[in-house]
Scaffold this motif. Structure first.
Motif, PDB file in Angstrom:
ATOM      1  N   SER A  16      41.159  28.991  42.855  1.00  0.00           N
ATOM      2  CA  SER A  16      40.302  29.622  43.864  1.00  0.00           C
ATOM      3  C   SER A  16      40.684  31.055  44.178  1.00  0.00           C
ATOM      4  CB  SER A  16      40.361  28.819  45.174  1.00  0.00           C
ATOM      5  OG  SER A  16      41.683  28.844  45.694  1.00  0.00           O
ATOM      6  N   GLY A  17      41.966  31.395  44.027  1.00  0.00           N
ATOM      7  CA  GLY A  17      42.453  32.647  44.598  1.00  0.00           C
ATOM      8  C   GLY A  17      42.519  32.502  46.114  1.00  0.00           C
ATOM      9  N   ALA A  48      51.299  29.598  43.964  1.00  0.00           N
ATOM     10  CA  ALA A  48      50.666  30.047  42.720  1.00  0.00           C
ATOM     11  C   ALA A  48      49.925  28.888  42.050  1.00  0.00           C
ATOM     12  CB  ALA A  48      51.707  30.652  41.785  1.00  0.00           C
ATOM     13  N   ILE A  49      50.492  27.683  42.143  1.00  0.00           N
ATOM     14  CA  ILE A  49      49.793  26.498  41.626  1.00  0.00           C
ATOM     15  C   ILE A  49      48.567  26.206  42.492  1.00  0.00           C
ATOM     16  CG2 ILE A  49      49.987  23.995  41.230  1.00  0.00           C
ATOM     17  CD1 ILE A  49      53.078  24.516  40.857  1.00  0.00           C
ATOM     18  N   ARG A  50      48.765  26.210  43.807  1.00  0.00           N
ATOM     19  CA  ARG A  50      47.713  25.854  44.773  1.00  0.00           C
ATOM     20  C   ARG A  50      46.478  26.758  44.656  1.00  0.00           C
ATOM     21  NH1 ARG A  50      50.903  25.772  48.812  1.00  0.00           N
ATOM     22  NH2 ARG A  50      51.151  23.513  48.788  1.00  0.00           N
ATOM     23  N   ALA A  87      39.000  36.151  48.246  1.00  0.00           N
ATOM     24  CA  ALA A  87      40.006  36.695  47.324  1.00  0.00           C
ATOM     25  C   ALA A  87      39.456  37.911  46.602  1.00  0.00           C
ATOM     26  CB  ALA A  87      40.414  35.621  46.311  1.00  0.00           C
ATOM     27  N   ARG A  88      38.238  37.800  46.090  1.00  0.00           N
ATOM     28  CA  ARG A  88      37.605  38.909  45.366  1.00  0.00           C
ATOM     29  C   ARG A  88      37.463  40.121  46.273  1.00  0.00           C
ATOM     30  NH1 ARG A  88      32.814  41.323  45.276  1.00  0.00           N
ATOM     31  NH2 ARG A  88      32.092  42.219  43.312  1.00  0.00           N
ATOM     32  N   CYS A  98      46.903  32.960  38.188  1.00  0.00           N
ATOM     33  CA  CYS A  98      45.439  32.893  38.200  1.00  0.00           C
ATOM     34  C   CYS A  98      44.858  33.639  36.998  1.00  0.00           C
ATOM     35  CB  CYS A  98      44.924  33.485  39.518  1.00  0.00           C
ATOM     36  SG  CYS A  98      43.146  33.364  39.745  1.00  0.00           S
ATOM     37  N   LEU A  99      45.368  34.851  36.756  1.00  0.00           N
ATOM     38  CA  LEU A  99      44.865  35.645  35.637  1.00  0.00           C
ATOM     39  C   LEU A  99      45.251  35.029  34.294  1.00  0.00           C
ATOM     40  CD1 LEU A  99      43.325  38.109  34.678  1.00  0.00           C
ATOM     41  CD2 LEU A  99      45.437  39.445  34.893  1.00  0.00           C
ATOM     42  N   ALA A 100      46.473  34.525  34.187  1.00  0.00           N
ATOM     43  CA  ALA A 100      46.898  33.878  32.940  1.00  0.00           C
ATOM     44  C   ALA A 100      45.986  32.701  32.602  1.00  0.00           C
ATOM     45  CB  ALA A 100      48.347  33.418  33.056  1.00  0.00           C
TER      46      ALA A 100
END
Length: 195
Positions: A113-114, A107-109, A180-181, A126-128
């Motif tokens: 970028s996602g 989650a950090i990594r 990711a998107r 990522c969202l936060a």
């Protein structure tokens, strides 16, 4: 893990300007809210959010050396320097702070970028980072609104915002962000078709 939450807060906050620490606090708060809303572990969300920007203000040369010297993702060295701190942050969280939980480290990594196949915790951190209360950029209110009902819709809107910004500035787009998107959109479409 060898450090208490208070010790981590002291160590991380000492390595950045107070304005950035305010951002980290906002990400921690937002990550816990999202974790509770979407059924993730709020303790893991808080820890990943606390550590997500720990290397953000380290000298770029030092971040590059850590990536090179430790066999980390060298592809990052060919892209925007803003991406380095996430990979370095995950490495330092494990090496210096004893974080062993791979879900937290990922989650950090991937908070900047996602990635394809984002975990629930990846998505939350990522969202936060996009929607914490101190963030102000065009479209952030819409992303916050989407976050009320769908992590995936909000993240797609966040990635769209980042990609649009990079296109406007004539900057390269890190391939993982596009993947990711696209992955989020494909999976969202599949799940809606299955309903």
């Amino acid at each position: 893990m060898d450090y208490s939450r208070e010790e981590l807060i002291a160590a991380v906050s000492a390595g950045m300007p107070s304005k950035r620490w305010k951002h980290v606090e906002g990400v921690m708060e937002s990550a816990v809210i999202l974790a509770k809303r979407y059924g993730a572990d709020p303790v893991k969300a808080d820890l990943a959010a606390l550590l997500h920007d720990l290397a953000k203000f380290w000298p770029i040369e030092e971040q590059e050396a850590i990536i090179r010297d430790n066999g980390l993702n060298a592809d990052l060295l060919r892209h925007d320097k803003q991406l380095l701190h996430a990979e370095v942050g995950a490495f330092i969280s494990k090496r210096d702070y004893g974080v062993e939980d791979e879900e937290v480290l990922d989650a950090i990594r991937y908070h900047t970028s996602g990635r394809e196949g984002m975990t629930l915790l990846d998505k939350i951190v990522c969202l936060a980072d996009y929607i914490e209360p101190g963030r102000e950029f065009p479209g952030v209110e819409k992303i916050r609104e989407l976050a009320e009902t769908s992590l995936e819709d909000a993240l797609v809107a966040g990635f769209d915002s980042t990609i649009s910004f990079l296109l406007e500035k004539g900057k390269p787009i890190f391939p993982l962000t596009l993947l990711a998107r696209n992955d989020l959109i494909v999976n969202r479409t599949k799940s809606r078709e299955a309903e």
